[in-house]
Design a protein around this motif. Structure first.
Motif, PDB file in Angstrom:
ATOM      1  N   LYS A   7      -2.690   6.107   0.475  1.00 55.33           N
ATOM      2  CA  LYS A   7      -3.494   4.888   0.589  1.00 55.33           C
ATOM      3  C   LYS A   7      -4.163   4.577  -0.748  1.00 55.33           C
ATOM      4  N   LEU A  10      -1.645   3.312  -3.341  1.00 55.46           N
ATOM      5  CA  LEU A  10      -1.302   1.909  -3.131  1.00 55.46           C
ATOM      6  C   LEU A  10      -2.449   0.989  -3.552  1.00 55.46           C
ATOM      7  N   ILE A  11      -3.673   1.356  -3.200  1.00 50.29           N
ATOM      8  CA  ILE A  11      -4.839   0.552  -3.571  1.00 50.29           C
ATOM      9  C   ILE A  11      -4.921   0.396  -5.085  1.00 50.29           C
ATOM     10  N   HIS A  12      -4.649   1.478  -5.811  1.00 51.19           N
ATOM     11  CA  HIS A  12      -4.773   1.467  -7.271  1.00 51.19           C
ATOM     12  C   HIS A  12      -3.447   1.161  -7.971  1.00 51.19           C
ATOM     13  N   SER A  13      -2.446   0.737  -7.192  1.00 47.49           N
ATOM     14  CA  SER A  13      -1.141   0.367  -7.740  1.00 47.49           C
ATOM     15  C   SER A  13      -0.566   1.459  -8.640  1.00 47.49           C
ATOM     16  N   SER A  14      -0.553   2.667  -8.117  1.00 48.04           N
ATOM     17  CA  SER A  14      -0.050   3.815  -8.870  1.00 48.04           C
ATOM     18  C   SER A  14       1.476   3.824  -8.878  1.00 48.04           C
ATOM     19  N   ASN A  15       2.053   3.640 -10.052  1.00 50.36           N
ATOM     20  CA  ASN A  15       3.514   3.699 -10.164  1.00 50.36           C
ATOM     21  C   ASN A  15       4.032   5.068  -9.769  1.00 50.36           C
ATOM     22  N   THR A  18       3.934   5.354  -5.999  1.00 49.23           N
ATOM     23  CA  THR A  18       4.971   4.498  -5.417  1.00 49.23           C
ATOM     24  C   THR A  18       6.344   5.138  -5.568  1.00 49.23           C
ATOM     25  N   ILE A  71       9.173  -0.019  -8.565  1.00 45.62           N
ATOM     26  CA  ILE A  71       7.949  -0.553  -9.176  1.00 45.62           C
ATOM     27  C   ILE A  71       8.174  -1.960  -9.718  1.00 45.62           C
ATOM     28  N   GLY A  72       9.305  -2.572  -9.355  1.00 49.46           N
ATOM     29  CA  GLY A  72       9.514  -3.988  -9.628  1.00 49.46           C
ATOM     30  C   GLY A  72      10.238  -4.340 -10.899  1.00 49.46           C
ATOM     31  N   TYR A  86       5.543 -11.337   0.241  1.00 49.95           N
ATOM     32  CA  TYR A  86       4.101 -11.361   0.511  1.00 49.95           C
ATOM     33  C   TYR A  86       3.816 -11.718   1.956  1.00 49.95           C
TER      34      TYR A  86
END
Length: 116
Positions: A7, A10-15, A18, A71-72, A86
């Motif tokens: 959690k 994901l909140i901190h956008s950790s590559n 992920t 990671i996109g 989204y």
């Protein structure tokens, strides 16, 4: 640094978080999820110049490519793909496919034309 809960990752956008989660889920499942939101094909919405996006088949992904994808960075998409993604996230995973609306008919018999 140590371990952090998913959690928080994901909140901190950790590559890193992920990518670790993606390796647990697996290439095939990630790929099929990506394909469900049309990446790599046109949406069928019939807008002029729509680009289908590009994603390489997961069977050709090595570990680095897979990490890039999750990671996109490993694929191309268009704005309709982004809206769909989204929307699915905000609807608890339910995919609502976008549509072009000419007009909206309300129960009180009024009509609105969102695009003029």
């Amino acid at each position: 640094l140590g371990k952090i809960p998913m959690k928080e990752a994901l909140i901190h956008s950790s590559n890193v978080g992920t990518i670790k989660l993606a390796f647990m889920v697996g290439k095939r499942k990630i790929y099929s999820t990506i394909k469900r939101v049309w990446i790599g094909k046109k949406t069928g919405i019939k807008l002029p110049g729509e680009n289908p996006g590009v994603i390489e088949n997961y069977l050709r992904w090595d570990k680095t490519r897979f990490a890039n994808v999750v990671i996109g960075y490993g694929f191309l998409l268009n704005s309709l793909h982004i809206v769909t993604i989204y929307g699915a996230i905000s609807n608890d995973g339910l995919i609502v496919y976008p549509r072009i609306v000419k007009c909206i008919h309300f129960p009180d018999s009024t009509i609105t034309y969102p695009i003029k």
